[in-house]
Design a protein around this motif. Structure first.
Motif, short mmCIF file in Angstrom:
data_model
loop_
_atom_site.label_atom_id
_atom_site.label_comp_id
_atom_site.label_asym_id
_atom_site.label_seq_id
_atom_site.Cartn_x
_atom_site.Cartn_y
_atom_site.Cartn_z
N ILE A 136 32.49 69.50 37.17
CA ILE A 136 31.78 68.32 37.62
C ILE A 136 31.19 67.64 36.40
O ILE A 136 31.33 68.13 35.28
CB ILE A 136 30.72 68.66 38.70
CG1 ILE A 136 29.66 69.61 38.15
CG2 ILE A 136 31.39 69.23 39.94
CD1 ILE A 136 28.51 69.89 39.11
N ALA A 137 30.51 66.52 36.61
CA ALA A 137 30.06 65.69 35.48
C ALA A 137 28.72 66.13 34.91
O ALA A 137 27.79 65.34 34.74
CB ALA A 137 29.99 64.23 35.91
N LEU A 138 28.62 67.41 34.55
CA LEU A 138 27.44 67.89 33.85
C LEU A 138 27.65 67.74 32.35
O LEU A 138 28.70 68.14 31.82
CB LEU A 138 27.20 69.37 34.17
CG LEU A 138 26.57 69.70 35.50
CD1 LEU A 138 26.66 71.20 35.78
CD2 LEU A 138 25.12 69.24 35.54
N MET A 145 34.58 62.24 46.88
CA MET A 145 33.76 61.94 48.05
C MET A 145 34.23 60.69 48.78
O MET A 145 34.08 60.59 49.99
CB MET A 145 32.30 61.76 47.63
CG MET A 145 31.64 63.05 47.20
SD MET A 145 31.44 64.21 48.56
CE MET A 145 30.28 63.32 49.57
N ASP A 146 34.80 59.73 48.04
CA ASP A 146 35.15 58.44 48.64
C ASP A 146 36.52 58.00 48.13
O ASP A 146 36.69 57.69 46.95
CB ASP A 146 34.09 57.40 48.26
CG ASP A 146 34.29 56.06 48.95
OD1 ASP A 146 35.36 55.83 49.56
OD2 ASP A 146 33.37 55.23 48.85
N MET A 147 37.49 57.95 49.02
CA MET A 147 38.84 57.57 48.64
C MET A 147 38.89 56.13 48.10
O MET A 147 39.82 55.78 47.38
CB MET A 147 39.80 57.75 49.82
CG MET A 147 41.26 57.81 49.44
SD MET A 147 41.71 59.11 48.24
CE MET A 147 41.78 60.56 49.27
N LEU A 181 30.21 67.79 47.76
CA LEU A 181 30.53 68.51 46.52
C LEU A 181 29.23 69.05 45.92
O LEU A 181 28.13 68.55 46.23
CB LEU A 181 31.23 67.58 45.52
CG LEU A 181 32.67 67.20 45.88
CD1 LEU A 181 33.17 66.05 45.01
CD2 LEU A 181 33.59 68.41 45.75
N PRO A 182 29.32 70.04 45.02
CA PRO A 182 28.11 70.62 44.43
C PRO A 182 27.23 69.56 43.76
O PRO A 182 27.73 68.63 43.12
CB PRO A 182 28.66 71.59 43.37
CG PRO A 182 30.05 71.88 43.81
CD PRO A 182 30.54 70.66 44.51
N LYS A 183 25.93 69.73 43.91
CA LYS A 183 24.93 68.88 43.27
C LYS A 183 25.04 67.41 43.64
O LYS A 183 24.55 66.53 42.95
CB LYS A 183 24.95 69.06 41.76
CG LYS A 183 24.55 70.45 41.30
CD LYS A 183 24.36 70.50 39.81
CE LYS A 183 23.73 71.80 39.38
NZ LYS A 183 22.29 71.86 39.58
N GLY A 184 25.75 67.11 44.74
CA GLY A 184 25.86 65.73 45.20
C GLY A 184 26.73 64.84 44.33
O GLY A 184 26.62 63.62 44.38
N VAL A 185 27.66 65.43 43.56
CA VAL A 185 28.54 64.64 42.70
C VAL A 185 29.61 63.95 43.53
O VAL A 185 29.79 64.25 44.71
CB VAL A 185 29.19 65.50 41.59
CG1 VAL A 185 28.13 66.13 40.69
CG2 VAL A 185 30.11 66.57 42.17
N ASN A 186 30.32 63.04 42.89
CA ASN A 186 31.36 62.26 43.57
C ASN A 186 32.77 62.75 43.29
O ASN A 186 33.71 62.32 43.95
CB ASN A 186 31.26 60.79 43.14
CG ASN A 186 29.92 60.21 43.52
OD1 ASN A 186 29.60 60.10 44.69
ND2 ASN A 186 29.11 59.85 42.53
#
Length: 126
Positions: free
Chosen positions: A33-35, A80-82, A112-117
């Motif tokens: 994810i984007a960490l 999360m969003d196509m 998704l974890p931590k509310g990522v997209n």
């Protein structure tokens, strides 16, 4: 034997898993994810920035295993969003040669974890 792959150049795992496992020349990565690996802060200002951070994290994991995106044979993208697909695809595609790009599926999910997209995992072969 399997070899555990972890690098400080990608985010440290936030649970009971490793960044990747190498077994018999095949690398199985955990989802990224984007960490930001230095601050462990999420990069969420845009889907482009988020996707770029995910791909940079994946690049670091591949490099830690002695591989590059050319070694990737399969990617899985969870979004999360196509409606973000085209913008994600543009960033994702910039990391591959279209003629040798890996197989891939993209799946819209409910969370998704931590509310990522976006989250991406890969399989690569030496």
């Amino acid at each position: 034997m399997k070899r555990i792959i972890n690098t400080p150049n990608a985010p440290a795992p936030i649970g009971p898993y490793n960044q990747a496992v190498l077994k018999g020349g095949t690398l199985y990565t955990s989802g990224q994810i984007a960490l930001d690996p230095e601050t462990m802060e999420l990069i969420l200002e845009s889907i482009e920035a988020e996707t770029t951070q995910v791909m940079q994290n994946m690049k670091a994991v591949l490099e830690a295993a002695g591989m590059t995106f050319e070694n990737v044979v399969k990617s899985t993208i969870f979004i999360m969003d196509m409606n973000d697909f085209a913008r994600i695809n543009s960033i994702y595609g910039s990391y591959f040669d279209e003629k040798t790009a890996p197989a891939r599926e993209t799946v819209q999910v409910d969370g998704l974890p931590k509310g990522v997209n976006i989250e991406i995992s890969m399989i690569a072969i030496k």
